[in-house]
Design a protein around this motif. Structure first.
Motif, PDB file in Angstrom:
ATOM      1  N   THR A  51       0.998  -1.006  -0.301  1.00  0.00           N
ATOM      2  CA  THR A  51      -0.262  -0.129  -0.042  1.00  0.00           C
ATOM      3  C   THR A  51       0.976   1.489  -0.102  1.00  0.00           C
ATOM      4  O   THR A  51       2.401   1.054   0.197  1.00  0.00           O
ATOM      5  N   PRO A 102     -10.297  -4.690  10.463  1.00  0.00           N
ATOM      6  CA  PRO A 102     -10.881  -3.761   9.584  1.00  0.00           C
ATOM      7  C   PRO A 102      -9.882  -3.026   8.758  1.00  0.00           C
ATOM      8  O   PRO A 102      -9.637  -2.327   9.734  1.00  0.00           O
ATOM      9  N   LEU A 103      -9.937  -2.746   7.541  1.00  0.00           N
ATOM     10  CA  LEU A 103      -8.990  -1.628   6.918  1.00  0.00           C
ATOM     11  C   LEU A 103      -9.370  -2.020   5.619  1.00  0.00           C
ATOM     12  O   LEU A 103     -10.073  -2.092   4.831  1.00  0.00           O
ATOM     13  N   LEU A 104      -9.041  -0.134   4.884  1.00  0.00           N
ATOM     14  CA  LEU A 104      -8.710   0.269   3.322  1.00  0.00           C
ATOM     15  C   LEU A 104      -7.737   0.622   3.259  1.00  0.00           C
ATOM     16  O   LEU A 104      -7.922   1.948   4.284  1.00  0.00           O
ATOM     17  N   PHE A 158      -7.188  -0.238  -5.013  1.00  0.00           N
ATOM     18  CA  PHE A 158      -7.456  -0.588  -3.185  1.00  0.00           C
ATOM     19  C   PHE A 158      -7.512  -2.018  -3.149  1.00  0.00           C
ATOM     20  O   PHE A 158      -7.985  -3.188  -3.218  1.00  0.00           O
ATOM     21  N   SER A 192      -9.695  -3.645   0.254  1.00  0.00           N
ATOM     22  CA  SER A 192     -10.080  -3.918   2.021  1.00  0.00           C
ATOM     23  C   SER A 192     -10.549  -4.725   2.656  1.00  0.00           C
ATOM     24  O   SER A 192     -10.811  -6.078   1.596  1.00  0.00           O
ATOM     25  N   SER A 224     -10.706  -8.052  -0.682  1.00  0.00           N
ATOM     26  CA  SER A 224     -11.343  -7.328  -2.057  1.00  0.00           C
ATOM     27  C   SER A 224     -10.342  -6.030  -1.876  1.00  0.00           C
ATOM     28  O   SER A 224      -9.416  -5.889  -1.714  1.00  0.00           O
TER      29      SER A 224
END
Length: 84
Positions: A27, A40-42, A68, A70, A77
């Motif tokens: 990232t 959870p993360l984005l 991205f 997710s 995803s």
């Protein structure tokens, strides 16, 4: 043991879908490893390789150009602008 449900998609097609033990991706904030029960993360993907260690032990590597990632509820995803 819990598994991750993973999908790698681009605007043109679904590149890969299945269960995995581990997903690694780059990232903008650095290298990321996702195991089952990850928080959870984005995140915004940097150009680079996404590696998926599938439930059957095989490893699948994809070169992703932007997009991205997710993570939530053992689902990952990966939405890439393009993938090779």
């Amino acid at each position: 043991m819990a598994m991750l449900r993973v999908e790698v998609v681009t605007p043109e097609k679904r590149v890969w879908s299945g269960e995995a033990k581990l997903v690694t991706a780059r990232t903008l904030d650095g290298e990321l490893g996702v195991l089952p029960d990850h928080a959870p993360l984005l995140g915004v993907l940097a150009d680079g390789t996404v590696s998926i260690k599938a439930a059957d032990g095989s490893t699948n590597d994809f070169v992703i150009n932007g997009g991205f990632i997710s993570v939530a509820n053992n689902r990952v995803s990966i939405l890439g602008e393009s993938a090779n």
